[in-house]
Every structure is written in C-alpha cells, then in structure tokens.
Design a protein around this motif. Structure first.
Motif, PDB file in Angstrom:
ATOM      1  N   SER A  69       0.847  -1.084   0.036  1.00 52.51           N
ATOM      2  CA  SER A  69       0.001  -0.140  -0.037  1.00 52.51           C
ATOM      3  C   SER A  69       0.953   1.154   0.089  1.00 52.51           C
ATOM      4  O   SER A  69       2.070   0.938   0.198  1.00 52.51           O
ATOM      5  N   GLU A 107       1.077   3.637   2.045  1.00 52.92           N
ATOM      6  CA  GLU A 107       1.393   3.925   3.502  1.00 52.92           C
ATOM      7  C   GLU A 107       2.512   2.849   3.846  1.00 52.92           C
ATOM      8  O   GLU A 107       3.446   3.119   4.433  1.00 52.92           O
ATOM      9  N   ASP A 151       2.573  10.971  -2.261  1.00 55.31           N
ATOM     10  CA  ASP A 151       1.042  11.685  -1.858  1.00 55.31           C
ATOM     11  C   ASP A 151       0.541  12.344  -3.004  1.00 55.31           C
ATOM     12  O   ASP A 151      -0.819  12.392  -3.297  1.00 55.31           O
ATOM     13  N   TYR A 194      -5.910   9.493  -7.984  1.00 60.13           N
ATOM     14  CA  TYR A 194      -7.196   9.289  -7.498  1.00 60.13           C
ATOM     15  C   TYR A 194      -8.318  10.069  -7.938  1.00 60.13           C
ATOM     16  O   TYR A 194      -9.586   9.852  -8.233  1.00 60.13           O
ATOM     17  N   GLU A 215     -15.130   3.764  -4.643  1.00 54.56           N
ATOM     18  CA  GLU A 215     -14.805   3.209  -3.555  1.00 54.56           C
ATOM     19  C   GLU A 215     -13.802   1.919  -3.526  1.00 54.56           C
ATOM     20  O   GLU A 215     -14.018   1.045  -4.693  1.00 54.56           O
ATOM     21  N   CYS A 232      -9.454  -2.314  -1.205  1.00 56.34           N
ATOM     22  CA  CYS A 232      -8.155  -2.249  -0.602  1.00 56.34           C
ATOM     23  C   CYS A 232      -7.535  -0.702  -0.519  1.00 56.34           C
ATOM     24  O   CYS A 232      -7.878  -0.153  -1.710  1.00 56.34           O
ATOM     25  N   PRO A 233      -6.581  -0.680   0.001  1.00 58.03           N
ATOM     26  CA  PRO A 233      -5.762   0.727  -0.174  1.00 58.03           C
ATOM     27  C   PRO A 233      -5.204   0.845  -1.292  1.00 58.03           C
ATOM     28  O   PRO A 233      -4.467  -0.260  -1.810  1.00 58.03           O
ATOM     29  N   ALA A 234      -4.897   1.966  -1.724  1.00 60.80           N
ATOM     30  CA  ALA A 234      -4.295   2.133  -2.942  1.00 60.80           C
ATOM     31  C   ALA A 234      -2.889   1.705  -2.810  1.00 60.80           C
ATOM     32  O   ALA A 234      -2.138   1.843  -1.828  1.00 60.80           O
ATOM     33  N   TYR A 274      -5.309   0.964  -8.162  1.00 61.53           N
ATOM     34  CA  TYR A 274      -6.463   1.092  -7.613  1.00 61.53           C
ATOM     35  C   TYR A 274      -7.437  -0.062  -7.851  1.00 61.53           C
ATOM     36  O   TYR A 274      -7.547  -0.446  -8.973  1.00 61.53           O
TER      37      TYR A 274
END
Length: 127
Positions: A21, A23, A55, A62, A73, A76-78, A98
């Motif tokens: 991800s 993060e 970021d 996005y 929606e 899972c996280p990007a 995504y």
C-alpha cells in the motif's frame, strides 16, 4: 505529467498481496532511506520531499479515477510499485494501482507504457 491508464476488468488483478500500500511503501522507504542517507540523498533527494511527491501522485491519480468511474470506493488501500527510470542516477518511476470495491476492476496509472498491458489500455491522461 502524462500517465497511461490501464483497466484490468476481465480478469481483474486479484493478487494485491504482491504490492505495498502507499502507506506501507512510505514507511519502508523511510526506514531504508535512514540506513544510508547520503546515498539516497544523491539518488532520490530529500526523503520528506519524496514522500510528498508520492502523496501528490496518489492524489492526482485518484482524482482522475473518481472522474472516470461511477463509484471510486476501493476494495483495498491504493497500492504502489516502482519501475526503473533509466536515468543515470538509478532512480525509479512510480505506478499507482486502485482496485474498485464494486466489481474488482483494477486501474493502473503508469508514467510509462506497460507494453504487456497494452490490450488493457484505457487511454492516456494528462494529470
């Protein structure tokens, strides 16, 4: 900045466990950067600026995704992956993935063509 947008609908990309991800990538990158600051400063530049750039890349891709689909929606996280940039410093370019929750369609934004996905190409976008 020009990006190539790929949509994997059938079959969708169902192995997100292979990617980090955004993060997770940022945490891993920061840890690795701190082990050899001098080297990474030459190759990538300032750590915090790199994280801001990631970021920003996620935000603009996005935004395009939201404009392209009915519901953005995510399942899972990007996610993110790197590819060599082919410059003399040995730096990398970053692709963002995504996965839509609604139908599992997978959108990949890449700054360079991904030849093996050309049949899934949904166009080029200027972001």
């Amino acid at each position: 900045m020009k990006f190539y947008r790929y949509v994997l609908s059938f079959p969708p990309l169902d192995w997100e466990c292979c990617f980090l991800s955004i993060e997770e990538y940022k945490q891993s990158f920061t840890n690795k950067y701190n082990l050899n600051i001098e080297y990474y400063m030459q190759v990538i530049g300032d750590c915090q600026q790199h994280l801001v750039d990631i970021d920003n890349l996620a935000a603009i891709t996005y935004k395009d995704l939201c404009a392209s689909v009915h519901s953005a929606e995510l399942r899972c996280p990007a996610m993110i992956f790197s590819i060599p940039s082919s410059d003399q410093r040995g730096s990398a370019l970053y692709c963002i993935i995504y996965k839509l929750d609604e139908d599992g369609d997978t959108f990949i934004y890449s700054p360079v063509p991904l030849v093996h996905l050309e049949h899934d190409r949904a166009g080029e976008v200027e972001l």
